[in-house]
Design a protein around this motif. Sequence first.
Motif, PDB file in Angstrom:
ATOM      1  N   ASN A 163      27.912   1.851   2.242  1.00  0.00           N
ATOM      2  CA  ASN A 163      27.212   1.437   1.051  1.00  0.00           C
ATOM      3  C   ASN A 163      26.526   2.567   0.474  1.00  0.00           C
ATOM      4  OD1 ASN A 163      26.155   0.053  -1.033  1.00  0.00           O
ATOM      5  ND2 ASN A 163      24.714  -1.059   0.540  1.00  0.00           N
ATOM      6  N   PRO A 164      26.989   3.017  -0.640  1.00  0.00           N
ATOM      7  CA  PRO A 164      26.194   4.185  -1.301  1.00  0.00           C
ATOM      8  C   PRO A 164      24.628   3.901  -1.787  1.00  0.00           C
ATOM      9  CG  PRO A 164      27.701   3.101  -2.929  1.00  0.00           C
ATOM     10  CD  PRO A 164      28.138   2.465  -1.582  1.00  0.00           C
ATOM     11  N   GLN A 165      24.286   2.592  -2.003  1.00  0.00           N
ATOM     12  CA  GLN A 165      23.072   2.371  -2.240  1.00  0.00           C
ATOM     13  C   GLN A 165      22.097   2.392  -0.863  1.00  0.00           C
ATOM     14  OE1 GLN A 165      23.117  -1.147  -4.409  1.00  0.00           O
ATOM     15  NE2 GLN A 165      23.571  -0.120  -6.550  1.00  0.00           N
ATOM     16  N   ARG A 166      20.957   3.008  -1.044  1.00  0.00           N
ATOM     17  CA  ARG A 166      20.291   3.102   0.533  1.00  0.00           C
ATOM     18  C   ARG A 166      18.863   2.878  -0.112  1.00  0.00           C
ATOM     19  NH1 ARG A 166      20.689   8.087   4.808  1.00  0.00           N
ATOM     20  NH2 ARG A 166      18.915   7.141   6.313  1.00  0.00           N
ATOM     21  N   ARG A 167      18.028   2.291   0.662  1.00  0.00           N
ATOM     22  CA  ARG A 167      16.562   2.114   0.512  1.00  0.00           C
ATOM     23  C   ARG A 167      15.834   3.161   1.453  1.00  0.00           C
ATOM     24  NH1 ARG A 167      13.709  -3.563   2.161  1.00  0.00           N
ATOM     25  NH2 ARG A 167      13.672  -2.172   4.095  1.00  0.00           N
ATOM     26  N   PHE A 168      14.758   3.626   0.804  1.00  0.00           N
ATOM     27  CA  PHE A 168      13.872   4.359   1.645  1.00  0.00           C
ATOM     28  C   PHE A 168      12.414   3.740   1.493  1.00  0.00           C
ATOM     29  CE2 PHE A 168      13.908   6.402  -2.813  1.00  0.00           C
ATOM     30  CZ  PHE A 168      12.464   6.597  -2.745  1.00  0.00           C
ATOM     31  N   ASP A 169      11.506   4.077   2.422  1.00  0.00           N
ATOM     32  CA  ASP A 169      10.415   3.606   2.378  1.00  0.00           C
ATOM     33  C   ASP A 169       9.326   4.813   2.787  1.00  0.00           C
ATOM     34  OD1 ASP A 169       9.535   3.013   5.228  1.00  0.00           O
ATOM     35  OD2 ASP A 169      11.629   2.343   5.040  1.00  0.00           O
ATOM     36  N   PHE A 170       8.031   4.585   2.437  1.00  0.00           N
ATOM     37  CA  PHE A 170       7.116   5.462   2.910  1.00  0.00           C
ATOM     38  C   PHE A 170       5.754   4.695   2.975  1.00  0.00           C
ATOM     39  CE2 PHE A 170       7.591   6.128  -1.490  1.00  0.00           C
ATOM     40  CZ  PHE A 170       6.348   6.178  -2.160  1.00  0.00           C
ATOM     41  N   ASP A 171       4.610   5.354   3.537  1.00  0.00           N
ATOM     42  CA  ASP A 171       3.210   4.543   3.520  1.00  0.00           C
ATOM     43  C   ASP A 171       2.326   5.634   2.936  1.00  0.00           C
ATOM     44  OD1 ASP A 171       4.427   2.488   5.168  1.00  0.00           O
ATOM     45  OD2 ASP A 171       3.849   3.291   6.944  1.00  0.00           O
ATOM     46  N   LEU A 172       1.338   4.980   2.150  1.00  0.00           N
ATOM     47  CA  LEU A 172       0.223   5.708   1.699  1.00  0.00           C
ATOM     48  C   LEU A 172      -0.944   4.762   1.658  1.00  0.00           C
ATOM     49  CD1 LEU A 172       1.590   7.066  -1.766  1.00  0.00           C
ATOM     50  CD2 LEU A 172       1.028   8.354   0.371  1.00  0.00           C
ATOM     51  N   GLY A 173      -2.195   5.508   2.294  1.00  0.00           N
ATOM     52  CA  GLY A 173      -3.295   4.738   2.309  1.00  0.00           C
ATOM     53  C   GLY A 173      -4.342   4.864   1.450  1.00  0.00           C
ATOM     54  N   VAL A 174      -5.206   3.955   0.938  1.00  0.00           N
ATOM     55  CA  VAL A 174      -6.246   4.168   0.044  1.00  0.00           C
ATOM     56  C   VAL A 174      -7.542   3.847   0.843  1.00  0.00           C
ATOM     57  CG1 VAL A 174      -4.971   3.812  -1.835  1.00  0.00           C
ATOM     58  CG2 VAL A 174      -5.617   1.596  -0.911  1.00  0.00           C
ATOM     59  N   ASP A 175      -8.820   4.041   0.130  1.00  0.00           N
ATOM     60  CA  ASP A 175     -10.018   3.697   0.775  1.00  0.00           C
ATOM     61  C   ASP A 175     -10.172   2.083   0.938  1.00  0.00           C
ATOM     62  OD1 ASP A 175     -12.922   2.920   0.431  1.00  0.00           O
ATOM     63  OD2 ASP A 175     -12.748   5.118   1.332  1.00  0.00           O
ATOM     64  N   SER A 176     -10.641   1.758   1.659  1.00  0.00           N
ATOM     65  CA  SER A 176     -10.971   0.245   2.030  1.00  0.00           C
ATOM     66  C   SER A 176     -11.638  -0.417   1.030  1.00  0.00           C
ATOM     67  CB  SER A 176     -11.474  -0.097   3.486  1.00  0.00           C
ATOM     68  OG  SER A 176     -12.716   0.573   3.563  1.00  0.00           O
ATOM     69  N   ALA A 177     -12.302   0.336   0.174  1.00  0.00           N
ATOM     70  CA  ALA A 177     -13.321  -0.305  -0.941  1.00  0.00           C
ATOM     71  C   ALA A 177     -12.363  -0.195  -2.211  1.00  0.00           C
ATOM     72  CB  ALA A 177     -14.405   0.414  -1.001  1.00  0.00           C
ATOM     73  N   ASP A 178     -11.365   0.274  -2.423  1.00  0.00           N
ATOM     74  CA  ASP A 178     -10.446   0.216  -3.264  1.00  0.00           C
ATOM     75  C   ASP A 178      -9.705  -0.863  -3.509  1.00  0.00           C
ATOM     76  OD1 ASP A 178     -11.446   2.895  -4.442  1.00  0.00           O
ATOM     77  OD2 ASP A 178      -9.612   4.136  -3.165  1.00  0.00           O
ATOM     78  N   ASP A 179      -9.153  -1.065  -4.842  1.00  0.00           N
ATOM     79  CA  ASP A 179      -8.404  -2.724  -5.065  1.00  0.00           C
ATOM     80  C   ASP A 179      -6.866  -2.113  -4.751  1.00  0.00           C
ATOM     81  OD1 ASP A 179      -7.317  -4.561  -6.093  1.00  0.00           O
ATOM     82  OD2 ASP A 179      -7.486  -3.901  -8.328  1.00  0.00           O
ATOM     83  N   PRO A 180      -6.341  -2.723  -3.747  1.00  0.00           N
ATOM     84  CA  PRO A 180      -4.999  -2.312  -3.362  1.00  0.00           C
ATOM     85  C   PRO A 180      -3.868  -2.725  -4.225  1.00  0.00           C
ATOM     86  CG  PRO A 180      -5.811  -4.179  -1.968  1.00  0.00           C
ATOM     87  CD  PRO A 180      -7.138  -3.637  -2.910  1.00  0.00           C
ATOM     88  N   LEU A 181      -4.145  -3.867  -4.843  1.00  0.00           N
ATOM     89  CA  LEU A 181      -3.110  -4.185  -5.830  1.00  0.00           C
ATOM     90  C   LEU A 181      -3.070  -3.251  -6.833  1.00  0.00           C
ATOM     91  CD1 LEU A 181      -3.688  -8.090  -5.988  1.00  0.00           C
ATOM     92  CD2 LEU A 181      -2.263  -6.664  -4.521  1.00  0.00           C
ATOM     93  N   GLY A 182      -4.419  -2.692  -7.426  1.00  0.00           N
ATOM     94  CA  GLY A 182      -4.098  -1.799  -8.576  1.00  0.00           C
ATOM     95  C   GLY A 182      -3.398  -0.577  -8.076  1.00  0.00           C
TER      96      GLY A 182
END
Length: 478
Positions: free
Chosen positions: A319-338
Amino acid sequence: MIAHFGDSRFGRWARSRLQPAPRIIGSAFGALLWVASSTALHGQTVSDAVPAIPADDPGTGTQDTIEIADLTRQSDREIAAGLADIFAQIDGLSDVDVSVRSGVVTLTGSVAGQADREQAAQIAGRIAGVVTVENAIERTFEVDTNLSAATGALRDDARSLVRSLPLLGVALLVALLVGGAGYLLAGQKWFWNRVAPNPFLAELLAGAIRFMAIIAALIIALQILDAVTLLGLVLGSAGIIGIALGFAVRDTVDNYVSSLMLSLRQPFRANDHVLIDDLEGRVIRLTSRATVLMTLDGNHLRIPNATVFKANILNYTRNPQRRFDFDLGVDSADDPLGAIAVGLAAIRSLAFVLEQPRSFAVIHTVGESSIVLRFFAWVDQRATDFLKGRSLAIQAAKRALEEAGYELPEPIYRIRVDDRSKLLHPNDKKRDGAPRSARASAVEGDHAEPERAVENLVSEERGATRERDLLDTDRPIE
């Protein structure tokens, strides 16, 4: 009168019969004698109580009745004479002496071999009237006697071989014709390549035809020679040897069968990027023994087909289409949805990221000092290198979050002693609650193009060697 009765011929016969009989029979006969003697004492003669025994006929000179003892001795003489005549007619038994007494045959003398000794005992045991055989024959170890016997046997075998040469020639000719026909049929590669789905199975069928032709030729030749017993011995020995060899080469057989199954149901094609258990590389070829890969660092890797057949196979090329993923962290006081909105906007602005399936992100974990966001995006491996695309997407998302004022967590500890508004990062600008617009870095398309070095090496090797393998694009792929 009783004494006269005991000395008569009937009395002697009675004693000879009673001597080997059980006690109860002797007691019964004793009672009969007592009755007979009592009858005689009352005026009756023995001839009145016991049927008369005819006397000798003087006119003919023959004896009408024979004593049991005489009959036993005569039978012994006849058995001895008969066995002596039989042994005289058999080579190797002419020196055997026979004596018979009361049906017991005693064999003495000497013979040249153990087989002659056993043969003499078997012949004596088959004569009627023989109770048992005492075999006291000794084997002689004289050189001339044994040598003459062996020489005679070899001479007889040579005569038999000479007489059987025409029949042996016919059997050999028929066997050659049958075997030659089988090999001729097996040699028609064009026919087997058309019948079989791949060259490996075609070669297997041709080998089976050759083997069957050899077995058929051997069976027919032995039947012509009337050596069915030898045929059974050969086939039985072959079966036992086959079982032993099966246990000895079971790993080889397992690998061979796995090669056949892989050739029929192919899990990959040439130059596919696969992961076999924990072994990764591009497929060079599938042989009758192993699967050859070229690792991503350009080395050859041979994996036994038995291992490949039982392994977990991950095909990245299917299947030529392939998904990648990665993690990024933000401060606990920041808005995660933003932060998710900012990061996704940066990722989707990349030219190599596919619109469908659409990129997305989730809040993965919430820690004591950070919120971990996990981003997912899809690329087409035919136009984009997977690792390069993932790397550029991480860079774009990180830069967008930093420019939007989101603080990425660092491995440090902070002690807060005052209001949070006084501890803002010096480089931060005051947030108004709304995320700043993300500015994705401009990424040229050639920065994420696929890495084709290993793929080109595989293609070059397959084109240079032109070695036929079991991978066939016309066969179904699992």
